[in-house]
Design a protein around this motif. Structure first.
Motif, PDB file in Angstrom:
ATOM      1  N   CYS A  38      -4.581  43.461 -29.760  1.00 13.61           N
ATOM      2  CA  CYS A  38      -4.797  42.079 -29.319  1.00 13.61           C
ATOM      3  C   CYS A  38      -5.397  41.272 -30.462  1.00 13.61           C
ATOM      4  N   GLN A  39      -5.487  39.977 -30.243  1.00 10.73           N
ATOM      5  CA  GLN A  39      -6.089  39.097 -31.239  1.00 10.73           C
ATOM      6  C   GLN A  39      -7.581  38.938 -30.952  1.00 10.73           C
ATOM      7  N   ILE A  40      -8.262  38.221 -31.826  1.00  8.40           N
ATOM      8  CA  ILE A  40      -9.716  38.066 -31.718  1.00  8.40           C
ATOM      9  C   ILE A  40     -10.044  36.636 -31.330  1.00  8.40           C
ATOM     10  N   ILE A  41     -10.985  36.491 -30.410  1.00  8.76           N
ATOM     11  CA  ILE A  41     -11.384  35.158 -29.962  1.00  8.76           C
ATOM     12  C   ILE A  41     -12.257  34.484 -31.026  1.00  8.76           C
ATOM     13  N   THR A  42     -12.212  33.170 -31.068  1.00 10.59           N
ATOM     14  CA  THR A  42     -13.187  32.400 -31.858  1.00 10.59           C
ATOM     15  C   THR A  42     -13.783  31.353 -30.925  1.00 10.59           C
ATOM     16  N   PHE A  43     -14.968  30.884 -31.255  1.00  8.12           N
ATOM     17  CA  PHE A  43     -15.617  29.864 -30.441  1.00  8.12           C
ATOM     18  C   PHE A  43     -15.875  28.630 -31.287  1.00  8.12           C
ATOM     19  N   GLY A  44     -15.248  27.519 -30.881  1.00 10.22           N
ATOM     20  CA  GLY A  44     -15.554  26.248 -31.526  1.00 10.22           C
ATOM     21  C   GLY A  44     -16.914  25.786 -31.034  1.00 10.22           C
ATOM     22  N   THR A  45     -17.731  25.286 -31.933  1.00  6.45           N
ATOM     23  CA  THR A  45     -19.083  24.854 -31.542  1.00  6.45           C
ATOM     24  C   THR A  45     -19.214  23.340 -31.623  1.00  6.45           C
ATOM     25  N   LEU A  46     -20.217  22.822 -30.959  1.00  6.26           N
ATOM     26  CA  LEU A  46     -20.504  21.395 -30.985  1.00  6.26           C
ATOM     27  C   LEU A  46     -21.220  21.076 -32.296  1.00  6.26           C
ATOM     28  N   ASN A  47     -20.475  20.620 -33.296  1.00  8.87           N
ATOM     29  CA  ASN A  47     -21.118  20.262 -34.560  1.00  8.87           C
ATOM     30  C   ASN A  47     -21.665  18.842 -34.466  1.00  8.87           C
ATOM     31  N   ALA A  48     -22.310  18.390 -35.521  1.00  4.67           N
ATOM     32  CA  ALA A  48     -23.065  17.136 -35.462  1.00  4.67           C
ATOM     33  C   ALA A  48     -22.207  15.957 -35.002  1.00  4.67           C
ATOM     34  N   ARG A  49     -21.033  15.797 -35.589  1.00  2.37           N
ATOM     35  CA  ARG A  49     -20.206  14.645 -35.224  1.00  2.37           C
ATOM     36  C   ARG A  49     -19.568  14.802 -33.844  1.00  2.37           C
ATOM     37  N   SER A  50     -19.038  15.999 -33.555  1.00  2.00           N
ATOM     38  CA  SER A  50     -18.317  16.173 -32.283  1.00  2.00           C
ATOM     39  C   SER A  50     -19.261  16.083 -31.091  1.00  2.00           C
ATOM     40  N   VAL A  51     -20.499  16.558 -31.242  1.00  3.61           N
ATOM     41  CA  VAL A  51     -21.423  16.508 -30.112  1.00  3.61           C
ATOM     42  C   VAL A  51     -21.819  15.060 -29.812  1.00  3.61           C
ATOM     43  N   VAL A  52     -21.917  14.227 -30.836  1.00  6.29           N
ATOM     44  CA  VAL A  52     -22.226  12.806 -30.623  1.00  6.29           C
ATOM     45  C   VAL A  52     -21.095  12.134 -29.851  1.00  6.29           C
ATOM     46  N   ARG A  53     -19.860  12.413 -30.240  1.00  8.68           N
ATOM     47  CA  ARG A  53     -18.719  11.798 -29.551  1.00  8.68           C
ATOM     48  C   ARG A  53     -18.615  12.297 -28.106  1.00  8.68           C
ATOM     49  N   ASP A  54     -18.851  13.607 -27.906  1.00  8.54           N
ATOM     50  CA  ASP A  54     -18.753  14.170 -26.551  1.00  8.54           C
ATOM     51  C   ASP A  54     -19.836  13.601 -25.631  1.00  8.54           C
ATOM     52  N   VAL A  55     -21.061  13.541 -26.136  1.00 13.30           N
ATOM     53  CA  VAL A  55     -22.166  13.017 -25.318  1.00 13.30           C
ATOM     54  C   VAL A  55     -21.949  11.529 -25.034  1.00 13.30           C
ATOM     55  N   GLY A  56     -21.467  10.799 -26.031  1.00 13.17           N
ATOM     56  CA  GLY A  56     -21.181   9.376 -25.832  1.00 13.17           C
ATOM     57  C   GLY A  56     -20.185   9.156 -24.714  1.00 13.17           C
ATOM     58  N   ARG A  57     -19.172  10.021 -24.632  1.00 10.27           N
ATOM     59  CA  ARG A  57     -18.161   9.904 -23.574  1.00 10.27           C
ATOM     60  C   ARG A  57     -18.794  10.138 -22.203  1.00 10.27           C
ATOM     61  N   VAL A  58     -19.676  11.143 -22.106  1.00 12.80           N
ATOM     62  CA  VAL A  58     -20.335  11.453 -20.832  1.00 12.80           C
ATOM     63  C   VAL A  58     -21.284  10.327 -20.415  1.00 12.80           C
ATOM     64  N   LEU A  59     -21.871   9.653 -21.394  1.00  9.45           N
ATOM     65  CA  LEU A  59     -22.790   8.545 -21.098  1.00  9.45           C
ATOM     66  C   LEU A  59     -22.056   7.225 -20.863  1.00  9.45           C
ATOM     67  N   ASN A  60     -20.728   7.300 -20.766  1.00  9.17           N
ATOM     68  CA  ASN A  60     -19.894   6.121 -20.513  1.00  9.17           C
ATOM     69  C   ASN A  60     -19.973   5.072 -21.615  1.00  9.17           C
ATOM     70  N   MET A  61     -20.278   5.531 -22.840  1.00 10.60           N
ATOM     71  CA  MET A  61     -20.206   4.615 -23.980  1.00 10.60           C
ATOM     72  C   MET A  61     -18.735   4.475 -24.373  1.00 10.60           C
ATOM     73  N   THR A  62     -18.377   3.348 -24.951  1.00  9.00           N
ATOM     74  CA  THR A  62     -16.997   3.196 -25.415  1.00  9.00           C
ATOM     75  C   THR A  62     -16.781   4.124 -26.612  1.00  9.00           C
ATOM     76  N   TYR A  63     -15.504   4.424 -26.885  1.00 10.54           N
ATOM     77  CA  TYR A  63     -15.211   5.278 -28.042  1.00 10.54           C
ATOM     78  C   TYR A  63     -15.755   4.642 -29.314  1.00 10.54           C
ATOM     79  N   GLY A  64     -15.613   3.324 -29.430  1.00 11.41           N
ATOM     80  CA  GLY A  64     -16.077   2.619 -30.634  1.00 11.41           C
ATOM     81  C   GLY A  64     -17.572   2.767 -30.852  1.00 11.41           C
TER      82      GLY A  64
END
Length: 395
Positions: A38-64
């Motif tokens: 079988c193949q091996i799993i990898t885990f993408g992590t919430l890095n500095a930029r991606s976590v800001v964008r993800d949290v912004g989306r949950v807080l109903n901030m616009t993408y901009g």
């Protein structure tokens, strides 16, 4: 290897390498049993930029809004929010003056580094001696690929062995170019029989005309080629190994260039080290060099030398203290003074952290040399093959 009777290659697209790798995995599964591979799993992590964008989306901030904050975070390797706030005054000011930005950053800091999604390792495949369901928890991806639930380090800890099967488009480019030459001129070129001493090929590297040359295309590598001016195959292997973040940050690359060009003298702490370091002008470039020095000076076996290499790479203080004691004891038993033995250990330790695997580097340098040689001696055939494989890249 998989289908030697094929009449033509498929059109190459972004998924080409993954498909070829899938064929190889199916071949291995047929040979060893589906439940053993079988193949091996990898885990993408919430890095500095991606976590800001993800949290912004949950807080109903616009993408901009979220993107404006994320763009203030430097796009450097291993960047963290804590580091970004220290290095970017505009981001720190926004945190102080904008309540929405402050709330976003506070939440983002608490989530940073957590696993975000599961993926598949780019090359890692497990081949086990028994059905994998008896040896590790398994996971099925959305594309019905079976992987371990353990990431690479965990799989190694439980005794599973990782094999690397890496799909390279460049190998197909080389194959297409050679077939094109044979069709046009009736001459079959065998890459493995070409001498590694072609002066026109090294001239191409020295002039940094390396668009389309495997591993030597990036802007940073082009600059390094102009400075280092390679004259032999060993130089290509060394530059391939040195052009990595750790080695660049440690100043190893600049020192290598100075010694290569004769503006700095190659130095060896003891004559025995010259045997293993002369090829790289006294600079430790490869992990294998660390292992060879430990063998020659401290009497390590190959297995012990590999453990030393791993210990140095992990920078574990307790393990390193024990390894130093062992190294010094072995070196003094071989006739070296204790002070000199400690000096040698201190010298190789930082290099071992950034040293690269020589067998990997040489294999990549060989593919680079072969692409460059075809570019020099059969430019129309090489460029036609290259452009066919990169139809989606307008540049």
């Amino acid at each position: 290897f998989l289908n030697p009777g094929r009449k033509s290659l498929p059109d190459i697209d972004m998924d080409f390498c993954q498909r070829r790798r899938g064929e190889l995995i199916r071949y291995v599964q047929q040979k060893y049993g589906h439940d053993h591979v079988c193949q091996i799993i990898t885990f993408g992590t919430l890095n500095a930029r991606s976590v800001v964008r993800d949290v912004g989306r949950v807080l109903n901030m616009t993408y901009g809004e979220a993107d404006r904050i994320a763009r203030l975070i430097p796009g450097e390797l291993n960047m963290t929010l804590e580091k970004a706030l220290k290095e970017t005054p505009a981001l720190a000011d926004m945190r102080q003056t904008d309540p929405r930005a402050r709330r976003l950053l506070e939440i983002a800091e608490s989530l940073e580094g957590l696993a975000r999604n599961a993926g598949v390792h780019a090359a890692g495949v497990i081949i086990a001696p028994a059905p994998l369901i008896e040896m590790a928890p398994l996971f099925k991806t959305g594309r019905d690929e079976v992987t371990t639930q353990y990431a690479m380090a965990g799989a190694e800890t439980v005794g599973l062995v990782k094999m690397d099967f890496l799909g390279l488009k460049t190998l197909t480019v080389l194959d297409d170019a050679l077939k094109s030459v044979e069709r046009a001129h009736g001459t079959a070129i065998r890459l493995e029989e070409l001498p590694l001493t072609d002066e026109r090929t090294f001239q191409l590297f020295r002039e940094a005309r390396t668009s389309g040359v495997f591993q030597f295309e990036s802007g940073g590598m082009v600059d390094l080629l102009r400075k280092a001016r390679p004259t032999r195959f060993e130089d290509l292997a060394a530059l391939n190994a040195l052009y990595r973040p750790g080695a660049l940050d440690a100043g190893m690359v600049d020192e290598y260039v100075r010694r290569k060009n004769g503006t700095s003298k190659s130095k060896y702490l003891v004559p025995a080290m010259k045997t293993y370091l002369e090829e790289t002008y006294g600079v430790i470039v490869y992990q294998e060099q660390v292992m060879q020095i430990a063998q020659a000076i401290a009497g390590y076996s190959l297995g012990q030398a590999d453990l030393l290499r791993k210990a140095m790479g992990k920078k574990d203080v307790a393990i390193m203290a024990a390894e130093r004691e062992k190294f010094v004891a072995g070196a003094t038993a071989n006739g070296y003074e204790k002070k000199k033995a400690n000096e040698i250990f201190d010298y190789i330790e930082p290099f071992a952290r950034y040293g690269f695997n020589k067998s990997h580097s040489v294999a990549y340098a060989l593919v680079a040399y072969q692409t460059a040689r075809l570019k020099v001696h059969s430019p129309r055939h090489f460029m036609a093959a290259l452009m066919s494989s990169e139809m989606d890249r307008t540049d």
